[in-house]
Design a protein around this motif. Structure first.
Motif, short mmCIF file in Angstrom:
data_model
loop_
_atom_site.label_atom_id
_atom_site.label_comp_id
_atom_site.label_asym_id
_atom_site.label_seq_id
_atom_site.Cartn_x
_atom_site.Cartn_y
_atom_site.Cartn_z
N ASN A 200 -3.20 8.74 -6.73
CA ASN A 200 -2.16 9.21 -7.91
C ASN A 200 -1.19 10.17 -7.37
OD1 ASN A 200 -3.79 7.85 -10.01
ND2 ASN A 200 -5.40 9.47 -9.87
N VAL A 201 -1.41 10.84 -6.46
CA VAL A 201 -0.32 11.75 -5.91
C VAL A 201 0.38 11.34 -4.99
CG1 VAL A 201 0.22 14.26 -4.87
CG2 VAL A 201 -1.85 13.79 -6.60
N ALA B 198 4.40 10.35 -4.53
CA ALA B 198 5.21 10.99 -3.64
C ALA B 198 5.72 10.44 -2.44
CB ALA B 198 4.21 12.14 -2.56
N ASN B 199 5.01 9.30 -1.89
CA ASN B 199 5.81 8.38 -0.92
C ASN B 199 6.93 7.72 -1.14
OD1 ASN B 199 3.89 9.14 1.43
ND2 ASN B 199 2.72 7.48 1.13
N ILE B 200 6.71 6.91 -2.22
CA ILE B 200 7.80 6.16 -2.66
C ILE B 200 9.09 6.76 -3.18
CG2 ILE B 200 7.05 5.46 -4.95
CD1 ILE B 200 8.02 2.49 -4.22
N GLY C 253 -1.63 17.48 -9.95
CA GLY C 253 -0.86 17.21 -8.74
C GLY C 253 0.24 16.50 -9.17
N VAL C 254 0.21 15.43 -9.85
CA VAL C 254 1.38 14.73 -10.25
C VAL C 254 2.32 15.42 -11.17
CG1 VAL C 254 2.14 12.60 -11.58
CG2 VAL C 254 0.24 12.44 -10.16
N ASP D 259 0.82 -1.32 -0.14
CA ASP D 259 -0.15 0.03 -0.12
C ASP D 259 0.81 1.17 0.01
OD1 ASP D 259 -1.69 1.93 0.45
OD2 ASP D 259 -2.46 1.39 2.16
N LEU D 260 1.31 1.90 -1.37
CA LEU D 260 1.89 3.01 -1.49
C LEU D 260 1.58 4.23 -0.84
CD1 LEU D 260 3.52 2.21 -4.60
CD2 LEU D 260 4.54 1.97 -2.61
#
Length: 230
Positions: free
Chosen positions: A107-108, A112-114, A154-155, A56-57
Motif C-alpha cells: 500500500n505505501v 511511493a516508488n512510482i 501511511g498512504v 513489481d512496484l
C-alpha cells in the motif's frame, strides 16, 4: 481528459479496470500497470493504451522502468493514479511482522516508488496530478484492521507530504478514502451485508478522475471520504 496521459497502477483489478474504462471513454491516453501478468478481457485497448503487466512496484527499479516506458510511448505523463494495493484482516494477537510489512509494501511502498519516478514528468505537465487510494478505515480502525489501517494511514501521510513537496510546481496530490468497495470478493466475504450501501467502483472512479482532471487545480493535500451509504 481528451489527450491527457494517465498511468493507472493496479489497473487489472476491479477498481483499476473501472477507472481505466471511464478514462478511456473521456478520451485519455492510458498506461495500465499491474503486478498480474495478464489483463482482464474488458480493459480498454488500442493505440492510445499501453499495457504493462508483471510489474513489481515494490521494486524501485521496476517502478522507474514502468514510468520510463510510459514517457517513451506518450512523450510525458499528466496524471498518476495509485490504485495498486492489498488488504488483510488480522488481529494483532494473530499477526506477525510479515503481515505488517506486507501491507506496508503493497500500500505505501508501491505508491511511493512510482510517485518518486513520476514526479519529474508530472512537473512538466500543464496540470500534473497524483491520486492515491487511502481508506476510511484508517481514520478509525476497527477490530482486525490494524495492519491494513496502519498502512493506509501511511498512504494518507504520503499524500499530504507529497502535496506540500509539489505544490509550488503546480502538481496536485490527493487521496480518496473509500469505505467498502462493492467487489465480487467483498460480496463473498460478507454475504449478509447490504451491498447497496457500499461504494460502487464506478462511483469511486468518477471522484478519482475528477481529481485527475485539469478542473481540480484548486484541490491538493486533501483526503476525501467516499463512503457511499455505509
Amino acid at each position: 481528459m481528451v489527450g491527457r496521459v494517465i498511468a493507472i497502477t493496479g489497473a487489472f483489478g476491479v477498481l483499476g479496470s473501472a477507472v481505466a474504462r471511464a478514462a478511456a471513454a473521456q478520451g485519455a491516453r492510458l498506461a495500465l500497470i499491474d503486478f498480474a501478468k495478464a489483463p482482464p478481457p474488458d480493459l480498454p485497448d488500442g493505440p492510445d493504451v499501453l499495457v504493462l503487466g508483471g510489474v513489481d512496484l515494490t521494486d524501485t527499479i521496476a517502478a522507474g522502468a514502468a514510468v520510463d516506458a510510459v514517457a517513451d510511448r506518450f512523450g510525458g505523463l499528466d496524471a498518476l493514479l495509485n490504485i495498486a494495493g492489498g488488504f488483510r484482516w488480522e488481529t494483532l494477537e494473530a499477526s506477525g511482522f510479515d503481515s505488517w510489512y506486507k501491507m506496508f509494501l503493497m500500500n505505501v511502498q508501491t505508491a511511493a516508488n512510482i510517485s518518486r519516478s513520476a514526479t519529474s514528468h508530472l512537473r512538466r505537465s500543464s496540470a500534473g496530478r497524483v491520486v492515491n487510494v487511502g481508506a476510511n478505515a484508517a481514520l478509525k480502525a476497527s477490530l482486525g484492521m490494524g495492519p491494513y489501517a496502519a498502512s493506509k494511514a501511511g498512504v494518507h501521510s504520503l499524500t499530504q507530504s507529497l502535496a506540500e513537496e509539489l505544490k509550488a510546481d503546480g502538481v496536485t496530490v490527493n487521496a480518496v478514502l473509500p469505505s467498502i468497495l462493492d467487489t465480487p470478493a467483498n460480496r463473498v466475504d460478507m454475504p449478509q451485508a447490504d451491498f447497496g450501501s457500499w461504494v460502487a467502483p464506478d462511483e469511486l472512479a468518477a471522484v478519482i478522475l475528477f481529481l485527475a482532471s485539469e478542473a481540480a487545480s484548486g484541490v491538493t493535500g486533501a483526503l476525501i471520504p467516499v463512503t457511499g451509504r455505509v
